[in-house]
Design an enzyme around this catalytic site. Structure first.
Site, PDB file in Angstrom:
ATOM      1  N   HIS A  56       0.862  -1.176   0.000  1.00  0.00           N
ATOM      2  CA  HIS A  56       0.000   0.000   0.000  1.00  0.00           C
ATOM      3  C   HIS A  56       0.904   1.234   0.000  1.00  0.00           C
ATOM      4  CE1 HIS A  56      -3.815  -1.965   1.911  1.00  0.00           C
ATOM      5  NE2 HIS A  56      -3.208  -2.779   1.065  1.00  0.00           N
ATOM      6  N   GLU A  58       0.922   3.860   1.794  1.00  0.00           N
ATOM      7  CA  GLU A  58       1.374   4.262   3.128  1.00  0.00           C
ATOM      8  C   GLU A  58       2.513   3.385   3.623  1.00  0.00           C
ATOM      9  OE1 GLU A  58      -3.242   4.509   3.390  1.00  0.00           O
ATOM     10  OE2 GLU A  58      -1.744   3.468   2.197  1.00  0.00           O
ATOM     11  N   CYS A  89      -2.462  -0.197   7.518  1.00  0.00           N
ATOM     12  CA  CYS A  89      -1.698   1.042   7.404  1.00  0.00           C
ATOM     13  C   CYS A  89      -1.872   1.927   8.631  1.00  0.00           C
ATOM     14  CB  CYS A  89      -2.107   1.783   6.140  1.00  0.00           C
ATOM     15  SG  CYS A  89      -1.650   0.879   4.630  1.00  0.00           S
TER      16      CYS A  89
END
Length: 156
Positions: A56, A58, A89
């Site tokens: 992801h 993040e 995250c």
């Protein structure tokens, strides 16, 4: 909400990353970490490209920021991300001691800031993150709609 003058600039940078993700066929989420007014790390979703469920935006920028700053504690840093962080995250953000998160679009399916869960303020994590939501919301939502409508068209 305490939107600062530089928030729109840095969210614009995160949106650039989200557009790059869209061009690569990734869910268009971009992120940037800023410390002391300077960009430390930027990136976008790479789950498909890297064949990695944790890739992801993040997570990728948290790793890069830690490497560049030479520390895992990202105190004093702000994370700008185009979509409300998911539970994975959000937990990583809190554990990294990020001071502030600014995000664009809400995630009514997996949002872990307030839409579905409230992890960034959960007392068990031991660190409270300041959150400002809705910066760049319209453009972030438009990119997501574009991506998912394109998927539906290809699947038809």
């Amino acid at each position: 909400m305490t939107v600062r003058s530089e928030d729109r600039q840095w969210m614009g940078r995160a949106l650039e990353e989200a557009r790059a993700a869209l061009l690569e066929g990734e869910v268009p989420v971009g992120a940037v970490i800023v410390c002391d007014g300077a960009e430390v790390a930027c990136g976008h979703n790479r789950r498909e490209s890297d064949r990695d469920p944790t890739a992801h935006a993040e997570m990728l920028v948290l790793r890069k920021a830690g490497e560049r700053l030479g520390r895992w504690r990202l105190t004093g840093c702000t994370l700008y991300v185009t979509l409300e962080p998911c539970p994975m995250c959000a937990a990583a953000i809190a554990l990294a001691r990020v001071e502030r998160v600014v995000f664009g679009a809400d995630d009514p399916r997996l949002g872990a800031v307030y839409s579905v869960f409230d992890l960034l303020r959960h007392p068990a994590l031991g660190h409270r993150v300041v959150v400002d939501a809705g910066v760049g919301r319209e453009e972030a939502e438009a990119l997501l709609v574009q991506f998912f409508s394109g998927l539906r068209t290809r699947e038809s």
